[in-house]
Motif scaffolding. Structure first.
Motif, PDB file in Angstrom:
ATOM      1  N   UNK A   3      -8.548   3.420   6.576  1.00 46.02           N
ATOM      2  CA  UNK A   3      -7.470   2.485   6.899  1.00 46.02           C
ATOM      3  C   UNK A   3      -6.092   3.057   6.634  1.00 46.02           C
ATOM      4  N   UNK A   4      -6.022   4.323   6.233  1.00 49.76           N
ATOM      5  CA  UNK A   4      -4.735   4.922   5.898  1.00 49.76           C
ATOM      6  C   UNK A   4      -3.795   4.925   7.098  1.00 49.76           C
ATOM      7  N   UNK A   5      -4.321   5.172   8.284  1.00 45.48           N
ATOM      8  CA  UNK A   5      -3.494   5.271   9.480  1.00 45.48           C
ATOM      9  C   UNK A   5      -3.366   3.946  10.225  1.00 45.48           C
ATOM     10  N   UNK A   6      -3.526   2.858   9.505  1.00 44.13           N
ATOM     11  CA  UNK A   6      -3.361   1.523  10.090  1.00 44.13           C
ATOM     12  C   UNK A   6      -2.390   0.732   9.240  1.00 44.13           C
ATOM     13  N   UNK A   7      -1.796  -0.291   9.836  1.00 45.41           N
ATOM     14  CA  UNK A   7      -0.974  -1.241   9.087  1.00 45.41           C
ATOM     15  C   UNK A   7      -1.843  -2.450   8.771  1.00 45.41           C
ATOM     16  N   UNK A   8      -1.811  -2.877   7.520  1.00 48.23           N
ATOM     17  CA  UNK A   8      -2.701  -3.940   7.054  1.00 48.23           C
ATOM     18  C   UNK A   8      -1.921  -5.234   6.865  1.00 48.23           C
ATOM     19  N   UNK A   9      -2.527  -6.330   7.301  1.00 49.87           N
ATOM     20  CA  UNK A   9      -1.964  -7.664   7.088  1.00 49.87           C
ATOM     21  C   UNK A   9      -3.029  -8.529   6.436  1.00 49.87           C
ATOM     22  N   UNK A  10      -2.602  -9.426   5.550  1.00 50.38           N
ATOM     23  CA  UNK A  10      -3.544 -10.327   4.894  1.00 50.38           C
ATOM     24  C   UNK A  10      -2.889 -11.692   4.724  1.00 50.38           C
ATOM     25  N   UNK A  11      -3.678 -12.621   4.191  1.00 48.90           N
ATOM     26  CA  UNK A  11      -3.203 -13.983   3.978  1.00 48.90           C
ATOM     27  C   UNK A  11      -3.195 -14.250   2.473  1.00 48.90           C
ATOM     28  N   UNK A  12      -2.071 -14.654   1.936  1.00 45.82           N
ATOM     29  CA  UNK A  12      -1.999 -15.023   0.519  1.00 45.82           C
ATOM     30  C   UNK A  12      -1.518 -13.883  -0.363  1.00 45.82           C
ATOM     31  N   UNK A  13      -0.721 -14.229  -1.369  1.00 44.04           N
ATOM     32  CA  UNK A  13      -0.113 -13.236  -2.256  1.00 44.04           C
ATOM     33  C   UNK A  13      -1.150 -12.484  -3.082  1.00 44.04           C
ATOM     34  N   UNK A  14      -2.195 -13.173  -3.542  1.00 42.63           N
ATOM     35  CA  UNK A  14      -3.213 -12.516  -4.368  1.00 42.63           C
ATOM     36  C   UNK A  14      -3.902 -11.416  -3.582  1.00 42.63           C
ATOM     37  N   UNK A  15      -4.271 -11.717  -2.334  1.00 51.20           N
ATOM     38  CA  UNK A  15      -4.904 -10.702  -1.493  1.00 51.20           C
ATOM     39  C   UNK A  15      -3.968  -9.530  -1.243  1.00 51.20           C
ATOM     40  N   UNK A  16      -2.689  -9.826  -1.031  1.00 49.01           N
ATOM     41  CA  UNK A  16      -1.714  -8.772  -0.761  1.00 49.01           C
ATOM     42  C   UNK A  16      -1.626  -7.785  -1.921  1.00 49.01           C
ATOM     43  N   UNK A  17      -1.486  -8.309  -3.157  1.00 44.85           N
ATOM     44  CA  UNK A  17      -1.364  -7.440  -4.332  1.00 44.85           C
ATOM     45  C   UNK A  17      -2.630  -6.617  -4.547  1.00 44.85           C
ATOM     46  N   UNK A  18      -3.764  -7.236  -4.356  1.00 38.72           N
ATOM     47  CA  UNK A  18      -5.042  -6.566  -4.572  1.00 38.72           C
ATOM     48  C   UNK A  18      -5.257  -5.437  -3.577  1.00 38.72           C
ATOM     49  N   UNK A  19      -5.022  -5.720  -2.302  1.00 33.24           N
ATOM     50  CA  UNK A  19      -5.233  -4.711  -1.271  1.00 33.24           C
ATOM     51  C   UNK A  19      -4.194  -3.601  -1.359  1.00 33.24           C
ATOM     52  N   UNK A  20      -2.967  -3.962  -1.669  1.00 36.47           N
ATOM     53  CA  UNK A  20      -1.908  -2.965  -1.783  1.00 36.47           C
ATOM     54  C   UNK A  20      -2.222  -1.967  -2.888  1.00 36.47           C
ATOM     55  N   UNK A  21      -2.711  -2.472  -4.021  1.00 37.42           N
ATOM     56  CA  UNK A  21      -3.073  -1.603  -5.133  1.00 37.42           C
ATOM     57  C   UNK A  21      -4.254  -0.706  -4.760  1.00 37.42           C
ATOM     58  N   UNK A  22      -5.225  -1.283  -4.069  1.00 40.31           N
ATOM     59  CA  UNK A  22      -6.434  -0.548  -3.724  1.00 40.31           C
ATOM     60  C   UNK A  22      -6.162   0.539  -2.686  1.00 40.31           C
ATOM     61  N   UNK A  23      -5.347   0.213  -1.698  1.00 36.10           N
ATOM     62  CA  UNK A  23      -5.075   1.145  -0.608  1.00 36.10           C
ATOM     63  C   UNK A  23      -3.945   2.113  -0.936  1.00 36.10           C
ATOM     64  N   UNK A  24      -3.139   1.783  -1.948  1.00 34.70           N
ATOM     65  CA  UNK A  24      -2.014   2.641  -2.302  1.00 34.70           C
ATOM     66  C   UNK A  24      -0.920   2.644  -1.268  1.00 34.70           C
ATOM     67  N   UNK A  25      -0.734   1.521  -0.570  1.00 34.26           N
ATOM     68  CA  UNK A  25       0.282   1.406   0.472  1.00 34.26           C
ATOM     69  C   UNK A  25       0.680  -0.058   0.614  1.00 34.26           C
ATOM     70  N   UNK A  26       1.860  -0.336   1.161  1.00 30.95           N
ATOM     71  CA  UNK A  26       2.275  -1.736   1.332  1.00 30.95           C
ATOM     72  C   UNK A  26       1.329  -2.488   2.262  1.00 30.95           C
ATOM     73  N   UNK A  27       1.117  -3.754   1.940  1.00 33.88           N
ATOM     74  CA  UNK A  27       0.309  -4.649   2.757  1.00 33.88           C
ATOM     75  C   UNK A  27       1.165  -5.861   3.111  1.00 33.88           C
ATOM     76  N   UNK A  28       1.181  -6.210   4.380  1.00 37.68           N
ATOM     77  CA  UNK A  28       2.002  -7.326   4.839  1.00 37.68           C
ATOM     78  C   UNK A  28       1.295  -8.649   4.579  1.00 37.68           C
ATOM     79  N   UNK A  29       2.036  -9.625   4.082  1.00 37.30           N
ATOM     80  CA  UNK A  29       1.482 -10.956   3.819  1.00 37.30           C
ATOM     81  C   UNK A  29       2.049 -11.952   4.819  1.00 37.30           C
ATOM     82  N   UNK A  30       1.170 -12.684   5.487  1.00 42.01           N
ATOM     83  CA  UNK A  30       1.576 -13.756   6.386  1.00 42.01           C
ATOM     84  C   UNK A  30       1.038 -15.077   5.852  1.00 42.01           C
ATOM     85  N   UNK A  31       1.627 -16.165   6.311  1.00 43.45           N
ATOM     86  CA  UNK A  31       1.337 -17.460   5.689  1.00 43.45           C
ATOM     87  C   UNK A  31       0.111 -18.159   6.247  1.00 43.45           C
ATOM     88  N   UNK A  32      -0.383 -17.736   7.412  1.00 41.18           N
ATOM     89  CA  UNK A  32      -1.538 -18.432   7.990  1.00 41.18           C
ATOM     90  C   UNK A  32      -2.338 -17.499   8.886  1.00 41.18           C
TER      91      UNK A  32
END
Length: 471
Positions: free
Chosen positions: A257-286
């Motif tokens: 997933x390094x060469x992809x942009x990641x989006x998730x739902x919810x702040x908890x998911x964003x922080x978790x995935x960002x830490x795991x992937x070592x890259x920013x993860x976009x958070x959307x509201x729905x």
């Protein structure tokens, strides 16, 4: 009664006259002529920048106006979002008065008083010819509906552009990131907890409008939570089969997933995935907004940005790709202003005084244009090269540059004085690639924008032999 010494009387009268003159001229002079005023801006050359001549074109206007009001501006340069937040919360005691240049929006007016227009900036639609040939046909705002308008952090977009963008977007870091994305578009992938309630209708409207080969794909996966292999969380990943993800067989290796942009739902998911992937993860509201973004990302990308900003960045950061960036035929002129914090009760009066002085400057068209033109020339000259004859030539030989076809014409030529100044707009490939010296052509033509000399007022877009350039 003793008589007053005439010399003493004359001295007293002279002192009194001097006092009257001091009071008189202090009233006429601007109040607090050297009084500092703190303002914030960011890096957006050639309009603002810490290392630009006079800190940029827009900054030179702000400086001129405040000096007319008796202030000496002190500028702080910082990331746009940080600067906007700092100014918005700056009360009287903190004394940070404003930030610029910004487009007026209803959302911003809740926090700021806006000045009149400092400068009108032309925006264009940029694309990369290798990855998006369709953008050349954009001639109106309606044509934007078939493209992915990339958004940048801290930017608010004009309603004409905003109408063709999702309600929420996943912004890129800055303009350089936008230009890099145009060259190498990345797929957008949605990752969310498998137990999150999802309605089938959330996907149907999105998938129905796409060709079968671009239908949404789903992959189930489990990733470690907080880097602990003993604790894994079930997730679902949705994506469109584009690029290297056309036939994705996900086996739990997140490095895919390094060469992809990641989006998730919810702040908890964003922080978790960002830490795991070592890259920013976009958070959307729905989920609905996430699906809009996924579908939107399948369109060919374009970048909305000020013309002069992109031109300068391409010259400096992407010289080898200058001829491969395209500009559509649709433009939009946007007024940019100085924002004063509403948290400071004195800023409304300051804004009004600023507007009166700004109006006086703009009423004199020659004066206003001289302020902006002078700093523009200084900025260009700071980035310029010198042209010198080579061989037995006494003058520099130049050829017309066809901007429409991005080609140097060798049929005709003009002569330029020794020491002429120019901006490099496109280097020859001979200067950008490693090759056998014997294979290089003798006349490696370089495209320039001429800054000085008589030809600069007639046809400043020319080509010269690279051997005449002195850095």
């Amino acid at each position: 009664m003793s008589r007053i010494n005439p010399m003493i009387l004359i001295s007293l009268l002279a002192a009194f006259a001097l006092l009257v003159l001091v009071i008189y001229f202090s009233v006429l002079a601007p109040s607090g002529a050297s009084k500092p005023i703190r303002l914030v801006s960011g890096e957006w050359a050639p309009y603002t920048g810490e290392n630009l001549a006079q800190h940029g074109i827009a900054t030179s206007i702000v400086t001129h106006v405040f000096e007319q009001l008796g202030y000496s501006p002190v500028y702080e340069f910082m990331p746009w979002q940080l600067g906007q937040s700092r100014v918005a919360s700056s009360q009287k005691k903190k004394n940070v008065r404003g930030i610029f240049p910004y487009m007026k929006t209803e959302k911003r007016e809740e926090l700021f008083y806006f000045s009149e227009s400092l400068i009108r900036i032309r925006y264009g639609v940029f694309y990369f010819k290798d990855t998006n040939s369709t953008a050349a046909a954009i001639q109106s705002s309606d044509d934007l509906s078939q493209h992915n308008l990339l958004s940048l952090e801290g930017y608010e977009y004009h309603p004409v552009f905003r109408a063709h963008m999702p309600a929420e977007t996943c912004p890129l870091k800055d303009t350089v990131s936008g230009l890099q994305f145009l060259q190498n578009p990345r797929p957008l992938i949605l990752i969310y907890p498998s137990d999150m309630p999802i309605k089938q209708t959330d996907f149907e409207s999105t998938a129905a409008s796409l060709a079968p080969e671009k239908r949404l794909r789903a992959v189930s996966l489990k990733i470690p939570v907080s880097h602990s292999e003993r604790s894994k969380r079930a997730l679902t990943m949705y994506y469109y089969p584009t690029g290297r993800f056309t036939n994705l067989q996900f086996d739990g290796d997140i490095t895919e997933l390094v060469n992809a942009d990641i989006v998730t739902i919810g702040r908890a998911n964003q922080a978790e995935l960002s830490s795991l992937l070592g890259k920013p993860v976009c958070q959307l509201s729905s989920i609905e907004l996430a699906m809009q973004n996924l579908q939107y990302s399948t369109r060919p990308p374009v970048l909305i940005e000020a013309l002069e900003v992109v031109e300068q960045l391409v010259r400096q950061r992407f010289p080898s790709y200058a001829a491969r960036f395209g500009l559509s035929h649709f433009f939009l002129d946007v007024d940019m202003a100085l924002m004063f914090s509403r948290a400071n009760p004195d800023n409304l009066t300051l804004r009004d005084n600023f507007n009166r002085a700004l109006s006086q400057l703009k009423a004199n068209k020659n004066a206003y244009e001289s302020v902006t033109a002078k700093v523009k020339i200084q900025i260009d000259l700071a980035n310029s090269v010198s042209l010198e004859p080579f061989g037995d030539e006494q003058l520099v030989v130049a050829h017309p540059f066809d901007q429409v076809n991005s080609q140097c014409g060798a049929e005709h030529s003009v002569l330029l004085p020794k020491g002429s100044k120019a901006l490099i707009t496109r280097w020859s490939q001979d200067f950008l690639t490693l090759s056998d010296r014997s294979q290089q052509s003798e006349d490696s033509l370089v495209a320039i924008e001429l800054l000085t000399g008589p030809m600069s007022t007639i046809n400043k877009h020319l080509c010269v032999d690279g051997r005449s350039i002195r850095l």
